[in-house]
Design a protein around this motif. Structure first.
Motif, short mmCIF file in Angstrom:
data_model
loop_
_atom_site.label_atom_id
_atom_site.label_comp_id
_atom_site.label_asym_id
_atom_site.label_seq_id
_atom_site.Cartn_x
_atom_site.Cartn_y
_atom_site.Cartn_z
N LYS A 186 -40.80 -43.77 4.86
CA LYS A 186 -41.97 -42.96 5.25
C LYS A 186 -43.05 -42.90 4.18
O LYS A 186 -44.24 -42.85 4.49
CB LYS A 186 -41.51 -41.55 5.61
CG LYS A 186 -42.58 -40.76 6.34
CD LYS A 186 -41.97 -39.85 7.37
CE LYS A 186 -43.05 -39.26 8.27
NZ LYS A 186 -42.50 -38.65 9.46
N TYR A 210 -37.59 -46.48 13.96
CA TYR A 210 -36.13 -46.63 13.90
C TYR A 210 -35.60 -47.00 15.29
O TYR A 210 -36.15 -46.56 16.30
CB TYR A 210 -35.48 -45.30 13.52
CG TYR A 210 -35.75 -44.79 12.13
CD1 TYR A 210 -35.00 -45.23 11.05
CD2 TYR A 210 -36.73 -43.83 11.91
CE1 TYR A 210 -35.23 -44.73 9.77
CE2 TYR A 210 -36.97 -43.32 10.64
CZ TYR A 210 -36.21 -43.78 9.57
OH TYR A 210 -36.44 -43.27 8.32
N LYS A 261 -31.47 -45.04 13.56
CA LYS A 261 -31.42 -43.57 13.52
C LYS A 261 -30.33 -43.07 14.45
O LYS A 261 -29.90 -43.76 15.37
CB LYS A 261 -32.77 -42.98 13.94
CG LYS A 261 -33.13 -43.17 15.41
CD LYS A 261 -34.45 -42.52 15.75
CE LYS A 261 -34.84 -42.84 17.20
NZ LYS A 261 -36.15 -42.27 17.56
N SER A 269 -29.24 -39.28 16.48
CA SER A 269 -29.78 -37.94 16.79
C SER A 269 -28.87 -36.82 16.28
O SER A 269 -29.35 -35.85 15.70
CB SER A 269 -29.92 -37.74 18.29
OG SER A 269 -30.57 -38.82 18.87
N ALA A 324 -28.25 -35.64 12.78
CA ALA A 324 -29.43 -36.43 12.42
C ALA A 324 -29.12 -37.30 11.20
O ALA A 324 -28.59 -36.81 10.21
CB ALA A 324 -30.60 -35.50 12.10
N ASP A 325 -29.45 -38.58 11.31
CA ASP A 325 -29.21 -39.48 10.18
C ASP A 325 -30.08 -40.72 10.34
O ASP A 325 -30.51 -41.04 11.44
CB ASP A 325 -27.73 -39.87 10.10
CG ASP A 325 -27.24 -40.02 8.67
OD1 ASP A 325 -28.05 -40.43 7.81
OD2 ASP A 325 -26.07 -39.74 8.40
N VAL A 326 -30.35 -41.38 9.23
CA VAL A 326 -31.17 -42.60 9.24
C VAL A 326 -30.62 -43.61 8.24
O VAL A 326 -29.99 -43.24 7.26
CB VAL A 326 -32.65 -42.32 8.89
CG1 VAL A 326 -33.34 -41.50 9.97
CG2 VAL A 326 -32.78 -41.61 7.54
N HIS A 382 -27.18 -43.37 -1.81
CA HIS A 382 -26.90 -42.69 -0.54
C HIS A 382 -25.82 -43.52 0.18
O HIS A 382 -26.14 -44.48 0.87
CB HIS A 382 -28.16 -42.60 0.32
CG HIS A 382 -29.22 -41.72 -0.26
ND1 HIS A 382 -30.50 -41.69 0.18
CD2 HIS A 382 -29.17 -40.81 -1.27
CE1 HIS A 382 -31.21 -40.83 -0.53
NE2 HIS A 382 -30.42 -40.27 -1.43
N LYS A 411 -23.19 -44.79 2.84
CA LYS A 411 -23.15 -44.75 4.31
C LYS A 411 -21.74 -45.11 4.78
O LYS A 411 -21.13 -46.04 4.25
CB LYS A 411 -24.10 -45.78 4.92
CG LYS A 411 -25.54 -45.76 4.42
CD LYS A 411 -26.40 -44.77 5.17
CE LYS A 411 -27.83 -44.80 4.64
NZ LYS A 411 -28.65 -43.70 5.13
N GLN A 456 -22.81 -41.95 8.98
CA GLN A 456 -22.95 -40.70 8.23
C GLN A 456 -23.34 -41.04 6.80
O GLN A 456 -22.70 -41.87 6.16
CB GLN A 456 -21.61 -39.96 8.24
CG GLN A 456 -21.54 -38.76 7.33
CD GLN A 456 -22.13 -37.50 7.95
OE1 GLN A 456 -21.71 -37.08 9.01
NE2 GLN A 456 -23.11 -36.91 7.28
N THR A 457 -24.40 -40.37 6.31
CA THR A 457 -24.87 -40.60 4.95
C THR A 457 -24.37 -39.50 4.00
O THR A 457 -24.37 -38.32 4.37
CB THR A 457 -26.41 -40.61 4.91
OG1 THR A 457 -26.87 -41.61 5.82
CG2 THR A 457 -26.93 -40.94 3.51
N PHE A 458 -23.98 -39.89 2.80
CA PHE A 458 -23.57 -38.95 1.75
C PHE A 458 -24.43 -39.21 0.53
O PHE A 458 -24.60 -40.36 0.13
CB PHE A 458 -22.10 -39.16 1.39
CG PHE A 458 -21.17 -38.84 2.53
CD1 PHE A 458 -20.63 -37.57 2.65
CD2 PHE A 458 -20.88 -39.79 3.49
CE1 PHE A 458 -19.79 -37.26 3.71
CE2 PHE A 458 -20.04 -39.49 4.55
CZ PHE A 458 -19.50 -38.23 4.67
N MET A 459 -24.94 -38.15 -0.09
CA MET A 459 -25.83 -38.32 -1.25
C MET A 459 -25.05 -38.44 -2.56
O MET A 459 -25.53 -38.03 -3.62
CB MET A 459 -26.81 -37.15 -1.32
CG MET A 459 -27.82 -37.14 -0.19
SD MET A 459 -28.89 -35.68 -0.24
CE MET A 459 -29.57 -35.83 -1.89
N ALA A 465 -14.92 -35.40 3.50
CA ALA A 465 -15.86 -35.19 4.61
C ALA A 465 -15.94 -36.40 5.54
O ALA A 465 -16.28 -36.26 6.71
CB ALA A 465 -17.25 -34.86 4.05
#
Lengths: 278, 278
Positions: free
Chosen positions: A52, A60, A90, A92, A95-97, A125, A127, A140-143, A221
Motif C-alpha cells: 500500500k 489482492y 487476501k 476475509s 483478515a489476512d494478506v 512476517h 506465514k 495465517q500471518t505471525f509477526m 497458535a
C-alpha cells in the motif's frame, strides 16, 4: 518442470522503506540498465513492491484460489520496460494478506506437482498456508521475526540479548515451555532481563530463549495448521533450520525448500502464465 | 499516618536514558539549588536513579521482606547534599527485580495499615506484587507498556494504530479473547494490520484492540496472583482505569490509588526510617 536457472543477477541494497513510491522505477531502471534493449523489456515483479505504501497497488485475489493470478501491467514513465506485478492474496476471516509469498508457493507447487499440505514461510512476517489440490485454502500471518527484532532492539531487553550466538538446548526448552503453558507468554519476557541482572545469564542464551519463546508462541497458535499435516518449510538457511528443529521436537517432521529458489520458480511460472504456455 | 504534603516541587524533563551516569548529580543539583543550605541537605531517592546503567548501584534486597530497607548513602562530589537511595527488591525464582515500586508499596501500606492482598502497578513494566503481613512475598513483572509502545511505533502496525482515541467495547472484547484463548496471542497481532488494509478498521479501534490483547495476555499470565485476592491498583489516571475495567470484567474488583501520592508517602516513610522515628 525444473527450477529456473538465472542467466544474470543484480541486487540493490536499498530498503523498501527507504524509497519513496516515485523512486521505485528509477531504482529498478538503474539496476537493470544493462539488460534493456530497443523493445520494451518485460519485467515480472512480486512482493512488497506492490504494498500500500509503494509503487502501485494491484488488487489482492481472495482465497481459496490458485497461488498465481495473471500478472498485472502497471504504468511506468519509461517506455523501455513493461512491468507486470503478481497480485497478492487476501483472506476475509480472519483478515489476512500476503504479497510475495504466493509466488514462492507457486514455485514450490511447480517443483512438487500434486503436493498437498501446509507450507510454513518463516521470517519477519511468518506465514502458515494450507494448500490443497493446487489451491491456497487459508493462511495465517505471525509477526514473529518483527516481534523478535523489536523486542531485542527497542526495549530494555536490548541490554541483555546478543545479536549473534545460539544455544540449541535453551531454544528447544523455551519452545517446549511456550507451547505447554502459552498463557504464561507475557510473564516470560522480563525474566530475560532479570536473569542477566541477577545471574549474569549469557547474552547468546537470552537470544536463544527469546527466540524459543516467540517461535513456541507461534507454534502454539498455528497448531491447527500443522498438527497431523504434511509440512514444508520454505525459508532461508538458519531460520528454516530453527523452525524445522522446533517442529521436530513436537513430533512434526518438515522438509525444507530454499526460498529464493522457490521465488525464481514462481516467477518463471508467472511468465509462462502471462505468455499462455502453461 | 497521613499522606505527605509537598511544600515545594521541581521536575526535570530529562529522560534517564538521555543522561550519562556522570550527569545525574549536576542535574539534581541544578534542579534543587534553591533548597540547598549551608549544611548538607538530605536527599532520599528511589527508582531507576539506581539502575545498573546509572548513578550508583545499591544492592537489591531479597523477597520475602518488608518493602523498605534503610536508604543507602551514596558518594557525591558535592558536599552540599547527602543522597540516600532506597534499595530495590529482587526475587530469585522466577528471577525478577524492582526499583521504585517498593517505595510505592511502602507508601500504600503506610496509608493502609494492615492491608493484605495483591498490588498491581501498571505501566511500562507492570508489576504484580503479593503483600502479606507488611511484607512483599513475591512479584512478577510484565513488559506490557513497553511491548505496546514497541509494537505500535517500531513495527508494521505503526501504519494502522492511532496514538490517541479509545473504544472501550473493543478493548474489553480483546481482553476477553486474549484470556479465553491465550494460545492464540501470536496469531492476533498481524490481523490489526490486515483489518486496516482490507476493511479500513479505524486506527483508534486498532489501538484499543492491541491494548486489550496485551493487557489480556498480562491478566491471563498473572491470574495466579489476582484470582480471589484483594486487589489494589497503584497507577496513574487512564492506565489505572483501564486495568480496573479489565479486571472488573473478570469479576475481580480493584481499588485504585494514585502512584505519585503513594511514592511521596513511601519517601516520607523512608525518611522516618532513616531518622529512626518509625
Amino acid at each position: 518442470m525444473q527450477g529456473a536457472t538465472p542467466l544474470a543477477k543484480a541486487e540493490s541494497t536499498d530498503e523498501m522503506s527507504d524509497l519513496s513510491p516515485k523512486a521505485f522505477e528509477p531504482t529498478l531502471l538503474n539496476l537493470i540498465s544493462g539488460w534493456v534493449g530497443p523493445d520494451p523489456t518485460p519485467v515480472i515483479a512480486c512482493g512488497m513492491v506492490d504494498a500500500k505504501q509503494d509503487w502501485n497497488e494491484t488488487p489482492y485475489r481472495a482465497v481459496p484460489t490458485t497461488p498465481l493470478g495473471l500478472p498485472v501491467l502497471v504504468e511506468t514513465k519509461s517506455a523501455a520496460i513493461a512491468v507486470h506485478i503478481i497480485p497478492g492474496l487476501k483472506q476475509s476471516n480472519p483478515a489476512d494478506v500476503m504479497r510475495g509469498e504466493e509466488t514462492r508457493i507457486a514455485g514450490f507447487l511447480a517443483l512438487n506437482p500434486g503436493w498437498d499440505g501446509v507450507i510454513c514461510m518463516p521470517g519477519t512476517h511468518s506465514k502458515w498456508v494450507l494448500v490443497s489440490a493446487g489451491e491456497v485454502v487459508s493462511f495465517q500471518t505471525f509477526m514473529t521475526g518483527e516481534l523478535f527484532a523489536s523486542l531485542s532492539q527497542h526495549t530494555v531487553l536490548r541490554h541483555s540479548i546478543a545479536t549473534t550466538g545460539w544455544d540449541e538446548t535453551t531454544f528447544l526448552e523455551a519452545v517446549d515451555d511456550a507451547m505447554s503453558k502459552p498463557e504464561r507468554l507475557a510473564a516470560r519476557l522480563f525474566s530475560l532481563r532479570a536473569d542477566d541482572l541477577l545471574n549474569g545469564q549469557p547474552k547468546p542464551t537470552a537470544r536463544s530463549r527469546l527466540s524459543g519463546q516467540l517461535i513456541g508462541a507461534e507454534l502454539a497458535a498455528s497448531r491447527p495448521y500443522w498438527l497431523g499435516q504434511n509440512i514444508a518449510i520454505v525459508g532461508a538457511d538458519k531460520t528454516a533450520e530453527i523452525y524445522a528443529s522446533a517442529l521436530a521436537r513436537q513430533g512434526a517432521p518438515a522438509t525444507i525448500a530454499d526460498a529464493t529458489r522457490m521465488t525464481l520458480a514462481g516467477l518463471t511460472t508467472a511468465h509462462r502464465l502471462m505468455k499462455g504456455t502453461t
